[in-house]
Design a protein around this motif. Structure first.
Motif, PDB file in Angstrom:
ATOM      1  N   CYS A 160       4.219  33.824 -79.498  1.00 58.33           N
ATOM      2  CA  CYS A 160       3.649  34.891 -78.905  1.00 58.33           C
ATOM      3  C   CYS A 160       4.807  35.415 -78.069  1.00 58.33           C
ATOM      4  O   CYS A 160       5.960  35.166 -77.614  1.00 58.33           O
ATOM      5  N   ALA A 199      -1.643  40.506 -72.948  1.00 65.30           N
ATOM      6  CA  ALA A 199      -1.938  40.177 -71.689  1.00 65.30           C
ATOM      7  C   ALA A 199      -0.857  40.489 -70.540  1.00 65.30           C
ATOM      8  O   ALA A 199       0.292  40.065 -70.372  1.00 65.30           O
ATOM      9  N   ARG A 209      -2.398  30.139 -69.413  1.00 64.90           N
ATOM     10  CA  ARG A 209      -3.856  30.297 -70.030  1.00 64.90           C
ATOM     11  C   ARG A 209      -3.795  31.130 -71.140  1.00 64.90           C
ATOM     12  O   ARG A 209      -4.634  30.905 -71.890  1.00 64.90           O
ATOM     13  N   ALA A 210      -2.985  32.380 -70.730  1.00 63.71           N
ATOM     14  CA  ALA A 210      -3.264  33.467 -71.621  1.00 63.71           C
ATOM     15  C   ALA A 210      -2.504  32.893 -73.139  1.00 63.71           C
ATOM     16  O   ALA A 210      -3.174  33.108 -74.228  1.00 63.71           O
ATOM     17  N   ILE A 254       2.640  38.707 -74.134  1.00 61.69           N
ATOM     18  CA  ILE A 254       2.913  38.601 -72.683  1.00 61.69           C
ATOM     19  C   ILE A 254       3.529  40.056 -72.133  1.00 61.69           C
ATOM     20  O   ILE A 254       4.771  39.998 -72.495  1.00 61.69           O
ATOM     21  N   ILE A 275      -5.810  42.638 -71.655  1.00 60.07           N
ATOM     22  CA  ILE A 275      -6.334  42.078 -70.504  1.00 60.07           C
ATOM     23  C   ILE A 275      -5.336  42.041 -69.444  1.00 60.07           C
ATOM     24  O   ILE A 275      -4.178  41.869 -69.682  1.00 60.07           O
ATOM     25  N   ILE A 308     -10.598  33.844 -71.851  1.00 61.42           N
ATOM     26  CA  ILE A 308      -9.493  34.332 -72.670  1.00 61.42           C
ATOM     27  C   ILE A 308      -9.852  34.334 -74.012  1.00 61.42           C
ATOM     28  O   ILE A 308      -9.773  35.067 -74.891  1.00 61.42           O
ATOM     29  N   GLY A 350      -1.607  31.994 -64.902  1.00 59.72           N
ATOM     30  CA  GLY A 350      -2.281  32.999 -65.595  1.00 59.72           C
ATOM     31  C   GLY A 350      -1.685  33.212 -66.897  1.00 59.72           C
ATOM     32  O   GLY A 350      -2.287  33.313 -68.290  1.00 59.72           O
ATOM     33  N   THR A 388     -10.283  36.861 -77.177  1.00 57.41           N
ATOM     34  CA  THR A 388      -9.184  36.658 -78.452  1.00 57.41           C
ATOM     35  C   THR A 388      -9.982  36.461 -79.778  1.00 57.41           C
ATOM     36  O   THR A 388      -9.535  36.874 -80.619  1.00 57.41           O
ATOM     37  N   ALA A 440       0.744  39.811 -67.492  1.00 58.43           N
ATOM     38  CA  ALA A 440       0.767  38.488 -66.322  1.00 58.43           C
ATOM     39  C   ALA A 440       2.254  38.324 -65.711  1.00 58.43           C
ATOM     40  O   ALA A 440       3.334  38.704 -66.072  1.00 58.43           O
ATOM     41  N   ALA A 466      -4.242  39.249 -67.069  1.00 61.48           N
ATOM     42  CA  ALA A 466      -4.560  37.752 -67.126  1.00 61.48           C
ATOM     43  C   ALA A 466      -4.250  37.415 -65.521  1.00 61.48           C
ATOM     44  O   ALA A 466      -4.334  36.069 -64.981  1.00 61.48           O
ATOM     45  N   VAL A 523      -3.368  35.052 -76.987  1.00 58.84           N
ATOM     46  CA  VAL A 523      -2.893  36.320 -76.981  1.00 58.84           C
ATOM     47  C   VAL A 523      -1.749  36.502 -77.891  1.00 58.84           C
ATOM     48  O   VAL A 523      -0.830  35.431 -78.114  1.00 58.84           O
TER      49      VAL A 523
END
Length: 419
Positions: free
Chosen positions: A279, A241, A251-252, A260, A202, A225, A248, A229, A243, A204, A257
């Motif tokens: 993450c 994501a 939020r991800a 990143i 995505i 989102i 954003g 997911t 980003a 983001a 997610v």
């Protein structure tokens, strides 16, 4: 190419011995000296101390003066494309067959650079066919895990109609990877599953190279989102994501997610959240540096892209340094395709330059990607039962990380592609 087809279609039925002067134990982060790798077909059968003498119909590969490692994994590439001053026009000129032919070239270059596995994070869907062609031995290339088409919001970074005139812009929807509600997010994931993707990507936030003004604004709601997911999890997908902006990005991460991409303006609060949620940051430092350089070449990018490239590009390495120091999980990824394929290993040098230990950089491209891809018992290590993905260089990478840009030997699935 004919030599490839012959070597791949006639995969050796005999055993292969590799005498390795220095062999990397990626899990322990240690070098073992004077080792023998014994390979049957496309798998490692055993790893033994000392140089074992083969008998009978056995292939012997002498790497006694080499530093031998598992094949590397790049967790962010775009196998269909390579940016150039004509890239924004090419999408209206090139046929799918043109893109496919280019992707085959980029795949071989990537493999010969030592990257035996990659995660492709967005294209037209030809990346899925490329993956299948490589798996069937039709063309040489790395093992590909692909997102197929990325998922964006209308006008978002991966909206495929950005930059088009009004007549061509239309109103793409979930099938094309454009969504504007949680319901459409679920539908888009299911289309990716239907089309044969391995993971979900995505966007983001805004992006640097899209023909849109903002490069970092949030472009999904948290509800959208989460719908993506959660649906992805039902189908066995993880979600990456793109980003740049912190809101954003936050939020991800909150939305579930797994990785990143870029993380340019990441705050310490978001770093801590990534640690909490396990993450991973995919740094793509090379892409940041390359787009900043290209922004100074008149006409290389559209005018709307140039200020974003100048602003965002130089920030990425510094963000990586802070994230690494704070303890954010890191996995190797370059965004190859934004710059020339085959230069992926430059990322190692930039990571070390920013403070990462060379061995940790090697692990970020071997054992760590394997965990994210659910391949931890198959790739990323030179151990019995793992795929015979082997690369080698002439110097110790811990003392000269730049040597990884000069790969001397590449084996994938037990087949030698470079020696």
């Amino acid at each position: 190419m004919s030599r490839f087809r012959e070597s791949y279609s006639q995969r050796p039925s005999t055993t292969t011995f590799i005498h390795a002067g220095h062999l990397l134990d990626a899990k322990k982060g240690e070098w073992q000296t004077e080792m023998t790798l014994i390979i049957e077909g496309n798998k490692i059968q055993s790893v033994q101390k000392g140089y074992k003498t083969p008998t009978g119909q056995i292939n012997l590969i002498d790497l006694k003066d080499q530093w031998v490692m598992p094949g590397f994994t790049d967790m962010h590439v775009h196998m269909e494309t390579e940016y150039n001053p004509h890239a924004y026009v090419q999408k209206y000129v090139d046929d799918p067959a043109d893109v496919a032919y280019d992707s085959v070239k980029y795949a071989e270059i990537t493999l010969l650079s030592g990257f035996t596995t990659v995660r492709d994070l967005g294209g037209s869907g030809i990346n899925i066919s490329l993956r299948d062609a490589i798996n069937k031995g039709k063309v040489p290339g790395p093992r590909i895990f692909t997102a197929g088409k990325s998922i964006a919001s209308t006008g978002g970074h991966a909206d495929p109609t950005n930059g088009s005139n009004q007549k061509l812009m239309g109103d793409p929807g979930p099938r094309q990877g454009v969504i504007n509600s949680p319901e459409e997010g679920r539908e888009a994931v299911r289309h990716r599953y239907k089309n044969g993707a391995d993971c979900i990507k995505i966007t983001a936030t805004g992006g640097v190279l899209s023909v849109a003004k903002n490069g970092s604004n949030p472009q999904f709601t948290i509800e959208e989102i989460r719908s993506i997911t959660q649906t992805a999890a039902d189908y066995g997908f993880h979600v990456a994501a793109h980003a740049h902006g912190d809101e954003g990005m936050r939020r991800a991460v909150e939305g579930g997610v797994k990785t990143i991409e870029h993380g340019t303006y990441m705050s310490e609060e978001t770093m801590d959240l990534m640690i909490e949620k396990n993450c991973y940051l995919v740094p793509t430092i090379t892409a940041g540096k390359e787009v900043a350089l290209k922004a100074e070449e008149e006409g290389f990018y559209p005018e709307v892209v140039v200020p974003k490239a100048r602003e965002v590009g130089p920030q990425i390495q510094g963000t990586f340094a802070r994230a690494y120091k704070r303890g954010v999980p890191i996995v190797f990824g370059t965004d190859a395709g934004v710059f020339a394929h085959g230069k992926n290993a430059k990322e190692f040098g930039y990571m070390v330059e920013a403070g990462m230990k060379p061995m940790e950089a090697l692990q970020s491209a071997t054992i760590t990607p394997a965990i994210i891809l659910n391949m931890e018992n198959e790739i990323g290590q030179l151990q019995p039962g793992f795929y015979a993905d082997v690369v080698a260089v002439t110097e110790n990478p811990e003392k000269n990380i730049a040597i990884l840009e000069q790969i001397d030997f590449v084996m994938k699935d037990g087949v030698v592609f470079k020696n």
